[in-house]
Design an enzyme around this catalytic site. Structure first.
Site, PDB file in Angstrom:
ATOM      1  N   GLN A 109     -27.441  17.047  13.297  1.00  0.00           N
ATOM      2  CA  GLN A 109     -27.535  16.643  14.703  1.00  0.00           C
ATOM      3  C   GLN A 109     -28.442  15.420  14.804  1.00  0.00           C
ATOM      4  O   GLN A 109     -28.572  14.823  15.859  1.00  0.00           O
ATOM      5  CB  GLN A 109     -28.124  17.763  15.558  1.00  0.00           C
ATOM      6  CG  GLN A 109     -27.323  19.037  15.586  1.00  0.00           C
ATOM      7  CD  GLN A 109     -28.076  20.124  16.322  1.00  0.00           C
ATOM      8  OE1 GLN A 109     -28.031  20.227  17.542  1.00  0.00           O
ATOM      9  NE2 GLN A 109     -28.804  20.928  15.568  1.00  0.00           N
ATOM     10  N   HIS A 127     -24.291  13.731  16.311  1.00  0.00           N
ATOM     11  CA  HIS A 127     -24.795  13.021  17.497  1.00  0.00           C
ATOM     12  C   HIS A 127     -24.935  11.530  17.243  1.00  0.00           C
ATOM     13  O   HIS A 127     -25.700  10.844  17.916  1.00  0.00           O
ATOM     14  CB  HIS A 127     -26.145  13.623  17.939  1.00  0.00           C
ATOM     15  CG  HIS A 127     -26.012  15.047  18.394  1.00  0.00           C
ATOM     16  ND1 HIS A 127     -27.051  15.931  18.384  1.00  0.00           N
ATOM     17  CD2 HIS A 127     -24.938  15.730  18.844  1.00  0.00           C
ATOM     18  CE1 HIS A 127     -26.633  17.115  18.828  1.00  0.00           C
ATOM     19  NE2 HIS A 127     -25.349  17.030  19.113  1.00  0.00           N
ATOM     20  N   CYS A 135     -20.776  -2.239  21.469  1.00  0.00           N
ATOM     21  CA  CYS A 135     -20.677  -2.772  22.838  1.00  0.00           C
ATOM     22  C   CYS A 135     -20.403  -1.619  23.802  1.00  0.00           C
ATOM     23  O   CYS A 135     -19.551  -0.758  23.527  1.00  0.00           O
ATOM     24  CB  CYS A 135     -19.535  -3.782  22.902  1.00  0.00           C
ATOM     25  SG  CYS A 135     -19.251  -4.361  24.576  1.00  0.00           S
TER      26      CYS A 135
HETATM   27  C1  BV8 Z   1     -21.166  17.516  25.842  1.00  0.00           C
HETATM   28  C2  BV8 Z   1     -28.556  11.852  20.368  1.00  0.00           C
HETATM   29  C3  BV8 Z   1     -19.363  17.610  27.250  1.00  0.00           C
HETATM   30  C4  BV8 Z   1     -29.346  11.082  21.376  1.00  0.00           C
HETATM   31  C5  BV8 Z   1     -28.524  14.158  21.191  1.00  0.00           C
HETATM   32  C6  BV8 Z   1     -25.718  23.869  30.196  1.00  0.00           C
HETATM   33  C7  BV8 Z   1     -25.479  24.827  29.237  1.00  0.00           C
HETATM   34  C8  BV8 Z   1     -24.961  24.490  27.999  1.00  0.00           C
HETATM   35  C9  BV8 Z   1     -24.667  23.168  27.695  1.00  0.00           C
HETATM   36  C10 BV8 Z   1     -24.907  22.223  28.660  1.00  0.00           C
HETATM   37  C11 BV8 Z   1     -25.425  22.559  29.896  1.00  0.00           C
HETATM   38  N1  BV8 Z   1     -25.556  21.429  30.618  1.00  0.00           N
HETATM   39  C12 BV8 Z   1     -25.133  20.379  29.864  1.00  0.00           C
HETATM   40  C13 BV8 Z   1     -24.719  20.866  28.684  1.00  0.00           C
HETATM   41  C14 BV8 Z   1     -24.162  20.114  27.580  1.00  0.00           C
HETATM   42  C15 BV8 Z   1     -25.269  19.390  26.829  1.00  0.00           C
HETATM   43  C16 BV8 Z   1     -26.334  20.349  26.369  1.00  0.00           C
HETATM   44  O1  BV8 Z   1     -26.154  21.069  25.409  1.00  0.00           O
HETATM   45  N2  BV8 Z   1     -27.461  20.334  27.072  1.00  0.00           N
HETATM   46  C17 BV8 Z   1     -28.534  21.255  26.697  1.00  0.00           C
HETATM   47  C18 BV8 Z   1     -29.868  20.514  26.741  1.00  0.00           C
HETATM   48  C19 BV8 Z   1     -28.511  22.439  27.639  1.00  0.00           C
HETATM   49  N3  BV8 Z   1     -24.596  18.837  25.693  1.00  0.00           N
HETATM   50  C20 BV8 Z   1     -24.032  17.629  25.811  1.00  0.00           C
HETATM   51  O2  BV8 Z   1     -24.114  16.921  26.794  1.00  0.00           O
HETATM   52  C21 BV8 Z   1     -23.201  17.190  24.623  1.00  0.00           C
HETATM   53  N4  BV8 Z   1     -21.936  16.730  25.111  1.00  0.00           N
HETATM   54  O3  BV8 Z   1     -21.413  18.669  26.081  1.00  0.00           O
HETATM   55  O4  BV8 Z   1     -20.109  16.862  26.317  1.00  0.00           O
HETATM   56  C22 BV8 Z   1     -18.158  16.871  27.555  1.00  0.00           C
HETATM   57  C23 BV8 Z   1     -16.968  17.560  27.559  1.00  0.00           C
HETATM   58  C24 BV8 Z   1     -15.822  16.895  27.884  1.00  0.00           C
HETATM   59  C25 BV8 Z   1     -15.883  15.526  28.185  1.00  0.00           C
HETATM   60  C26 BV8 Z   1     -17.094  14.843  28.146  1.00  0.00           C
HETATM   61  C27 BV8 Z   1     -18.251  15.513  27.824  1.00  0.00           C
HETATM   62  C28 BV8 Z   1     -23.856  16.041  23.889  1.00  0.00           C
HETATM   63  C29 BV8 Z   1     -25.148  16.525  23.256  1.00  0.00           C
HETATM   64  C30 BV8 Z   1     -25.705  15.439  22.347  1.00  0.00           C
HETATM   65  C31 BV8 Z   1     -26.950  14.845  22.953  1.00  0.00           C
HETATM   66  N5  BV8 Z   1     -27.543  13.878  22.009  1.00  0.00           N
HETATM   67  N6  BV8 Z   1     -29.022  13.248  20.349  1.00  0.00           N
HETATM   68  C32 BV8 Z   1     -30.765  10.857  20.920  1.00  0.00           C
HETATM   69  O5  BV8 Z   1     -31.166  11.298  19.822  1.00  0.00           O
HETATM   70  O6  BV8 Z   1     -31.491  10.170  21.681  1.00  0.00           O
HETATM   71  S1  BV8 Z   1     -29.111  15.723  21.137  1.00  0.00           S
HETATM   72  C33 BV8 Z   1     -30.713  15.771  20.573  1.00  0.00           C
HETATM   73  O7  BV8 Z   1     -31.081  17.139  20.653  1.00  0.00           O
HETATM   74  C34 BV8 Z   1     -30.964  15.422  19.112  1.00  0.00           C
HETATM   75  O8  BV8 Z   1     -29.859  14.877  18.447  1.00  0.00           O
HETATM   76  C35 BV8 Z   1     -31.278  16.752  18.458  1.00  0.00           C
HETATM   77  O9  BV8 Z   1     -30.689  16.900  17.239  1.00  0.00           O
HETATM   78  C36 BV8 Z   1     -30.661  17.658  19.411  1.00  0.00           C
HETATM   79  C37 BV8 Z   1     -30.992  19.114  19.367  1.00  0.00           C
HETATM   80  O10 BV8 Z   1     -32.293  19.250  19.223  1.00  0.00           O
HETATM   81  P1  BV8 Z   1     -32.763  19.859  17.803  1.00  0.00           P
HETATM   82  O11 BV8 Z   1     -32.215  19.035  16.709  1.00  0.00           O
HETATM   83  O12 BV8 Z   1     -32.507  21.307  17.797  1.00  0.00           O
HETATM   84  O13 BV8 Z   1     -34.261  19.537  17.950  1.00  0.00           O
HETATM   85  P2  BV8 Z   1     -35.230  20.270  18.914  1.00  0.00           P
HETATM   86  O14 BV8 Z   1     -36.335  19.332  19.168  1.00  0.00           O
HETATM   87  O15 BV8 Z   1     -34.496  20.904  20.029  1.00  0.00           O
HETATM   88  O16 BV8 Z   1     -35.759  21.494  18.023  1.00  0.00           O
HETATM   89  C38 BV8 Z   1     -36.474  21.211  16.847  1.00  0.00           C
HETATM   90  C39 BV8 Z   1     -36.469  22.502  16.075  1.00  0.00           C
HETATM   91  O17 BV8 Z   1     -37.103  22.249  14.826  1.00  0.00           O
HETATM   92  C40 BV8 Z   1     -37.255  23.612  16.756  1.00  0.00           C
HETATM   93  O18 BV8 Z   1     -36.533  24.827  16.670  1.00  0.00           O
HETATM   94  C41 BV8 Z   1     -38.528  23.708  15.907  1.00  0.00           C
HETATM   95  O19 BV8 Z   1     -39.023  25.037  15.824  1.00  0.00           O
HETATM   96  C42 BV8 Z   1     -38.026  23.292  14.567  1.00  0.00           C
HETATM   97  N7  BV8 Z   1     -39.030  22.755  13.654  1.00  0.00           N
HETATM   98  C43 BV8 Z   1     -40.169  22.088  13.962  1.00  0.00           C
HETATM   99  N8  BV8 Z   1     -40.822  21.775  12.813  1.00  0.00           N
HETATM  100  C44 BV8 Z   1     -40.052  22.234  11.789  1.00  0.00           C
HETATM  101  C45 BV8 Z   1     -38.916  22.860  12.316  1.00  0.00           C
HETATM  102  N9  BV8 Z   1     -37.967  23.421  11.551  1.00  0.00           N
HETATM  103  C46 BV8 Z   1     -38.150  23.375  10.217  1.00  0.00           C
HETATM  104  N10 BV8 Z   1     -39.213  22.793   9.627  1.00  0.00           N
HETATM  105  C47 BV8 Z   1     -40.181  22.218  10.378  1.00  0.00           C
HETATM  106  N11 BV8 Z   1     -41.250  21.650   9.779  1.00  0.00           N
HETATM  107 ZN    ZN Z   2     -17.867  -6.104  23.928  1.00  0.00          ZN
END
Ligand code: BV8
Ligand code: ZN
Length: 260
Positions: A109, A127, A135
């Site tokens: 991700q 992602h 563009c």
């Molecule tokens: C889509 C790129 C639909 C950008 C990213 C309500 C319910 C369910 C879903 C939704 C909802 N409302 C909206 C949605 C959909 C939404 C979504 O899921 N929202 C969530 C917040 C509720 N999803 C979307 O919009 C996706 N698209 O659904 O499209 C659609 C359908 C038809 C037509 C059109 C559209 C798109 C999602 C992609 C977003 N882009 N990244 C950027 O980076 O700027 S997501 C972003 O969060 C990052 O890529 C990251 O990878 C991702 C998830 O986070 P994690 O990787 O899990 O990281 P996080 O910080 O959350 O957690 C870190 C973890 O690491 C923790 O557990 C921690 O304990 C652990 N950790 C810490 N230290 C360590 C460790 N683990 C191991 N070792 C360590 N040392």
């Molecule tokens: Zn262009």
């Protein structure tokens, strides 16, 4: 679900027997490299926003310079860090499994390139990639020089995104924003890899962001064992067979070692 704080003999034999491993990684695998996870608070120009607010097409349309600069600054931060032992452990395990005729696929991700810089091949960036630009209108890809920011202090002033060489519209980051579809090929390749796996490892993801977070559930179709590596409980811990509660920089080398 069994919660463990170290790799025990059960996990060791699962890992040794595995020939087709599918790994799904999240921001946590890059945390020990010094890359803030997605849930951590923002600083500088962006301190009054959450990452989820900024990582959207609406935010970019509203203030292209603010969002563009956030990505360029994150790129500069990534250029200052190195892969950690968790990335290297997966790369070594992948290499050894391939030499033995097996496979270890990595779907991430993360928008960083730390898996690749550790020598691993990545099946899918679900992602997108922070180093890809295109563009916003005609989608023409654009190669840009590295950002000048030193990756530490956030810049005082945002910069405007450059114009597309083909149509003059503004460039955008090559990442998937909230509300945008994931790249179909990446999603399908990851789904197939998990369906065909004989072991699934989910590392460093909170399991909050859909649809990527639901991909590991495909392993349940065939009763494929699921191992989570995360110091914290997550949204998907309950479907795991084993939860290795510790940092991936320590746990993944132990898992990879037990595969030898
Ligand atoms: C889509 C790129 C639909 C950008 C990213 C309500 C319910 C369910 C879903 C939704 C909802 N409302 C909206 C949605 C959909 C939404 C979504 O899921 N929202 C969530 C917040 C509720 N999803 C979307 O919009 C996706 N698209 O659904 O499209 C659609 C359908 C038809 C037509 C059109 C559209 C798109 C999602 C992609 C977003 N882009 N990244 C950027 O980076 O700027 S997501 C972003 O969060 C990052 O890529 C990251 O990878 C991702 C998830 O986070 P994690 O990787 O899990 O990281 P996080 O910080 O959350 O957690 C870190 C973890 O690491 C923790 O557990 C921690 O304990 C652990 N950790 C810490 N230290 C360590 C460790 N683990 C191991 N070792 C360590 N040392
Ligand atoms: Zn262009």
């Amino acid at each position: 679900m069994r919660i463990l704080d170290e790799v025990n003999h059960e996990i060791g034999s699962l890992v040794r027997a595995a020939r087709r491993v599918a790994v799904l990684s999240g921001a946590g695998i890059s945390a020990e490299s010094g890359v803030p996870t997605f849930r951590e608070v923002q600083t500088g120009l962006w301190e009054r926003f959450s990452a989820e607010d900024l990582a959207t097409g609406e935010a970019f349309a509203h203030d292209p310079a603010l969002v563009w600069t956030w990505y360029r600054w994150r790129q500069s931060l990534l250029l200052q860090v190195e892969p950690n032992p968790g990335h290297s452990a997966l790369a070594g395990w992948q290499r050894r499994l391939r030499e033995a005729g097996g496979e270890l696929s990595i779907a991430t991700q993360n928008v960083d390139d730390l898996h690749e810089r550790a020598g691993a091949e990545v099946l899918a960036h679900l992602h997108g990639s922070i180093f890809a630009h295109r563009c916003a209108e005609c989608s023409e890809p654009a190669e840009l020089a590295a950002p000048e920011y030193d990756g530490l202090e956030p810049p005082e002033q945002p910069e405007q995104p450059p114009a597309c060489a083909c149509c003059g519209s503004s460039l955008r980051p090559g990442v998937v924003w909230f509300g945008e579809m994931l790249p179909l090929k990446a999603f399908e390749l990851t789904s197939d890899a998990i369906r065909q796996a004989d072991l699934v490892v989910v590392v460093g993801t909170s399991g909050l962001v859909q649809p990527a977070a639901s991909l590991p559930l495909l392993a349940l179709e065939r009763g494929t064992p699921l191992i989570e590596v995360n110091p914290e409980e997550t949204e998907i811990s309950e479907v795991m067979d084993y939860c290795l509660r510790g940092p991936s920089g320590t746990m993944l080398p132990a898992v990879a070692e037990s595969a030898r």
